[in-house]
Design an enzyme around this catalytic site. Sequence first.
Site, PDB file in Angstrom:
ATOM      1  N   GLN A   1     -23.937  -2.782  23.491  1.00 17.99           N
ATOM      2  CA  GLN A   1     -25.313  -2.342  23.754  1.00 17.99           C
ATOM      3  C   GLN A   1     -25.906  -3.135  24.914  1.00 17.99           C
ATOM      4  OE1 GLN A   1     -26.264   0.226  22.211  1.00 17.99           O
ATOM      5  NE2 GLN A   1     -28.312   0.379  23.056  1.00 17.99           N
TER       6      GLN A   1
ATOM      7  N   THR B   1       0.807  -1.217   0.000  1.00 21.30           N
ATOM      8  CA  THR B   1       0.000   0.000   0.000  1.00 21.30           C
ATOM      9  C   THR B   1       0.845   1.275   0.000  1.00 21.30           C
ATOM     10  OG1 THR B   1      -1.641  -1.231   1.252  1.00 21.30           O
ATOM     11  CG2 THR B   1      -1.894   1.154   1.233  1.00 21.30           C
TER      12      THR B   1
ATOM     13  N   ALA C   1      -2.085   4.704  -3.547  1.00 16.81           N
ATOM     14  CA  ALA C   1      -2.516   3.415  -4.109  1.00 16.81           C
ATOM     15  C   ALA C   1      -2.842   2.436  -2.995  1.00 16.81           C
ATOM     16  CB  ALA C   1      -1.432   2.835  -5.015  1.00 16.81           C
ATOM     17  N   GLY C   2      -4.167   2.301  -2.690  1.00 16.88           N
ATOM     18  CA  GLY C   2      -4.618   1.357  -1.674  1.00 16.88           C
ATOM     19  C   GLY C   2      -5.286   0.171  -2.354  1.00 16.88           C
TER      20      GLY C   2
ATOM     21  N   GLU D   1      -6.714  -5.931   3.923  1.00 14.72           N
ATOM     22  CA  GLU D   1      -6.829  -7.146   3.086  1.00 14.72           C
ATOM     23  C   GLU D   1      -7.986  -7.026   2.100  1.00 14.72           C
ATOM     24  OE1 GLU D   1      -5.029  -9.874   2.646  1.00 14.72           O
ATOM     25  OE2 GLU D   1      -3.516  -9.425   4.153  1.00 14.72           O
TER      26      GLU D   1
ATOM     27  N   GLY E   1     -24.573  -2.136  28.220  1.00 14.80           N
ATOM     28  CA  GLY E   1     -24.905  -0.776  28.625  1.00 14.80           C
ATOM     29  C   GLY E   1     -23.630   0.033  28.780  1.00 14.80           C
TER      30      GLY E   1
HETATM   31  C1  LIG Z   1      -3.920  -0.531  10.358  1.00 14.33           C
HETATM   32  C2  LIG Z   1      -3.631  -0.885   8.934  1.00 14.33           C
HETATM   33  C3  LIG Z   1      -2.605  -1.800   8.656  1.00 14.33           C
HETATM   34  C4  LIG Z   1      -2.304  -2.139   7.333  1.00 14.33           C
HETATM   35  N1  LIG Z   1      -1.279  -3.007   7.065  1.00 14.33           N
HETATM   36  C5  LIG Z   1      -0.849  -3.145   5.776  1.00 14.33           C
HETATM   37  C6  LIG Z   1       0.345  -3.882   5.469  1.00 14.33           C
HETATM   38  O1  LIG Z   1       0.984  -4.460   6.348  1.00 14.33           O
HETATM   39  N2  LIG Z   1       0.782  -3.921   4.183  1.00 14.33           N
HETATM   40  C7  LIG Z   1       0.094  -3.313   3.171  1.00 14.33           C
HETATM   41  O2  LIG Z   1       0.548  -3.378   2.029  1.00 14.33           O
HETATM   42  N3  LIG Z   1      -1.057  -2.631   3.435  1.00 14.33           N
HETATM   43  C8  LIG Z   1      -1.538  -2.536   4.697  1.00 14.33           C
HETATM   44  N4  LIG Z   1      -2.699  -1.833   4.966  1.00 14.33           N
HETATM   45  C9  LIG Z   1      -3.400  -1.190   3.860  1.00 14.33           C
HETATM   46  C10 LIG Z   1      -4.786  -1.743   3.569  1.00 14.33           C
HETATM   47  O3  LIG Z   1      -4.700  -2.962   2.890  1.00 14.33           O
HETATM   48  C11 LIG Z   1      -5.514  -0.627   2.783  1.00 14.33           C
HETATM   49  O4  LIG Z   1      -5.869   0.357   3.732  1.00 14.33           O
HETATM   50  C12 LIG Z   1      -6.727  -1.119   2.038  1.00 14.33           C
HETATM   51  O5  LIG Z   1      -6.338  -1.932   0.961  1.00 14.33           O
HETATM   52  C13 LIG Z   1      -7.561   0.046   1.504  1.00 14.33           C
HETATM   53  O6  LIG Z   1      -6.776   1.006   0.868  1.00 14.33           O
HETATM   54  P1  LIG Z   1      -6.952   2.554   1.265  1.00 14.33           P
HETATM   55  O7  LIG Z   1      -6.941   2.651   2.735  1.00 14.33           O
HETATM   56  O8  LIG Z   1      -5.959   3.325   0.499  1.00 14.33           O
HETATM   57  O9  LIG Z   1      -8.418   2.940   0.765  1.00 14.33           O
HETATM   58  P2  LIG Z   1      -8.854   3.297  -0.735  1.00 14.33           P
HETATM   59  O10 LIG Z   1      -8.420   2.230  -1.668  1.00 14.33           O
HETATM   60  O11 LIG Z   1      -8.467   4.695  -1.046  1.00 14.33           O
HETATM   61  O12 LIG Z   1     -10.432   3.214  -0.617  1.00 14.33           O
HETATM   62  C14 LIG Z   1     -11.235   4.301  -0.157  1.00 14.33           C
HETATM   63  C15 LIG Z   1     -12.696   3.900  -0.286  1.00 14.33           C
HETATM   64  O13 LIG Z   1     -13.017   3.685  -1.673  1.00 14.33           O
HETATM   65  C16 LIG Z   1     -13.577   2.392  -1.830  1.00 14.33           C
HETATM   66  N5  LIG Z   1     -13.169   1.842  -3.122  1.00 14.33           N
HETATM   67  C17 LIG Z   1     -11.917   1.840  -3.689  1.00 14.33           C
HETATM   68  N6  LIG Z   1     -11.942   1.199  -4.858  1.00 14.33           N
HETATM   69  C18 LIG Z   1     -13.207   0.753  -5.040  1.00 14.33           C
HETATM   70  C19 LIG Z   1     -13.872  -0.009  -6.062  1.00 14.33           C
HETATM   71  N7  LIG Z   1     -13.226  -0.453  -7.141  1.00 14.33           N
HETATM   72  N8  LIG Z   1     -15.186  -0.280  -5.906  1.00 14.33           N
HETATM   73  C20 LIG Z   1     -15.858   0.164  -4.813  1.00 14.33           C
HETATM   74  N9  LIG Z   1     -15.292   0.874  -3.813  1.00 14.33           N
HETATM   75  C21 LIG Z   1     -14.003   1.156  -3.928  1.00 14.33           C
HETATM   76  C22 LIG Z   1     -12.980   1.570  -0.678  1.00 14.33           C
HETATM   77  O14 LIG Z   1     -13.782   0.438  -0.421  1.00 14.33           O
HETATM   78  C23 LIG Z   1     -13.004   2.589   0.437  1.00 14.33           C
HETATM   79  O15 LIG Z   1     -14.270   2.637   1.013  1.00 14.33           O
HETATM   80  C24 LIG Z   1      -3.058  -1.558   6.282  1.00 14.33           C
HETATM   81  C25 LIG Z   1      -4.091  -0.663   6.579  1.00 14.33           C
HETATM   82  C26 LIG Z   1      -4.394  -0.341   7.881  1.00 14.33           C
HETATM   83  C27 LIG Z   1      -5.512   0.629   8.148  1.00 14.33           C
END
Ligand SMILES: Cc1cc2nc3c(=O)[nH]c(=O)nc-3n(C[C@H](O)[C@H](O)[C@H](O)COP(=O)(O)OP(=O)(O)OC[C@H]3O[C@@H](n4cnc5c(N)ncnc54)[C@H](O)[C@@H]3O)c2cc1C
Length: 386
Positions: free
Chosen positions: A339, A125, A129-130, A366, A342
């Site tokens: 809930q 991530t 790019a998530g 994930e 309480g």
């Molecule tokens: C505490 C924590 C630990 C993590 N650990 C790791 C790790 O060890 N290694 C790693 O690589 N990553 C890690 N992650 C990253 C995690 O996998 C990402 O946060 C996740 O994939 C979502 O990416 P984003 O947060 O950038 O959200 P975004 O991708 O920006 O999404 C934002 C919103 O848009 C929605 N959205 C995006 N695309 C679509 C679509 N095609 N259709 C419908 N809705 C969509 C999403 O569902 C979400 O509601 C971690 C995240 C957290 C919070």
Amino acid sequence: MHFGLTEEQQMIVDTVRTFVEKEIIPHEQAVEKSGEVPRELGQEIAQKVKDLGFFAPNLPTEFGGGGLNQLEFTLLERELGRASMALSVFFGRPSGILVACDEEQRERYLLPAIRGEKFDALAMTEPGAGSDVRGMSCTAKPDGDDWILNGTKHFISHADIADFIIVFVATGEESTPRGPKKKISCFLVDKGIPGFEVRDGYNSVSHRGYHNCILNFDNCRLPKAQMLGEVHKGFELANDWLYATRLTVATMCVGRSRRALELVLPYTAERKQFGQQISKFQGVSFKLADMITDIDAADLLTLSAAWRVDQGLPSNREIASAKLFASETLARVTDEAIQIYGGMGLMSDLPLERLWRDSRVERIWEGTSEIQRHIISRELLRPLGG
Ligand SMILES: Cc1cc2nc3c(=O)[nH]c(=O)nc-3n(C[C@H](O)[C@H](O)[C@H](O)COP(=O)(O)OP(=O)(O)OC[C@H]3O[C@@H](n4cnc5c(N)ncnc54)[C@H](O)[C@@H]3O)c2cc1C
């Protein structure tokens, strides 16, 4: 169809449950308060897991791992899910992708990880790019026999305690029917090398005591021997080896949901209001009925998806359904458990408020719930051209 556990599966469940209750749960409150797992405590837990013969249970026996199949491993992680993640991470389960190491990398990464001498983290991530992994902008460019890495990763779990990071970066671009997409390659990157910095990440409401980190690559030079798998094949590598990691989330959510239910169930029989046990109010008892029904359904979805993986059956949709339903079940169960308790449910004297906070991230990492729904619906509609 057989729904019971074999003797060996029951032994795995019983052993891990006892370990969690004895060696992990007693430390949860202190870790939650301090936001840290003391180094010695982490090492002590890992050593006890090794003594138990359960370290690296997910990796093949030929390399010294436990050789559990997916179903057995899913049962094991279901028990670990009952406990705080900050602590249960020391129940060593190195990333399965390390099995893709070549012979020389095996000596430096896979085997030390299985022996518990080196700890890994995995980085995909980026701030930009998530969900859209192939939109990543962290790059590796060839320079003679080396690769030069530049860019930033964030949210990387456990990078602070890891010895090396499995890092996915863009090594090119290709045009696809859905626009240009990055070609991805995977590297094994040791902490402490020039041009690679691991910084503290953000404070998260979920899973205090375990940390996420920011990784910075600034002209970080890596010999080609650090590449895991083939050039431009990182996405395929991830699909092959990380295919079932969403089952980890699903099964841990099931374990945690059951713990929340076990906490609240006796309370409904003890707590009296209006002169009677609150369990006598249908408004309360029906919540319990919905909770157990959801938990059992999530459990069965998860175990059957794991079984499919072991049978070599296509399981992508089933894993997505399990991850989606189990993580949403955990959210509902922990919310309703509070809930029912309480006001006391919100107080940190009980683990419920923590389970409720911890549950929030499970619908995000994930692959978010929306991405799981996308995977499920795409598989249904694809054969219809929809
Ligand atoms: C505490 C924590 C630990 C993590 N650990 C790791 C790790 O060890 N290694 C790693 O690589 N990553 C890690 N992650 C990253 C995690 O996998 C990402 O946060 C996740 O994939 C979502 O990416 P984003 O947060 O950038 O959200 P975004 O991708 O920006 O999404 C934002 C919103 O848009 C929605 N959205 C995006 N695309 C679509 C679509 N095609 N259709 C419908 N809705 C969509 C999403 O569902 C979400 O509601 C971690 C995240 C957290 C919070």
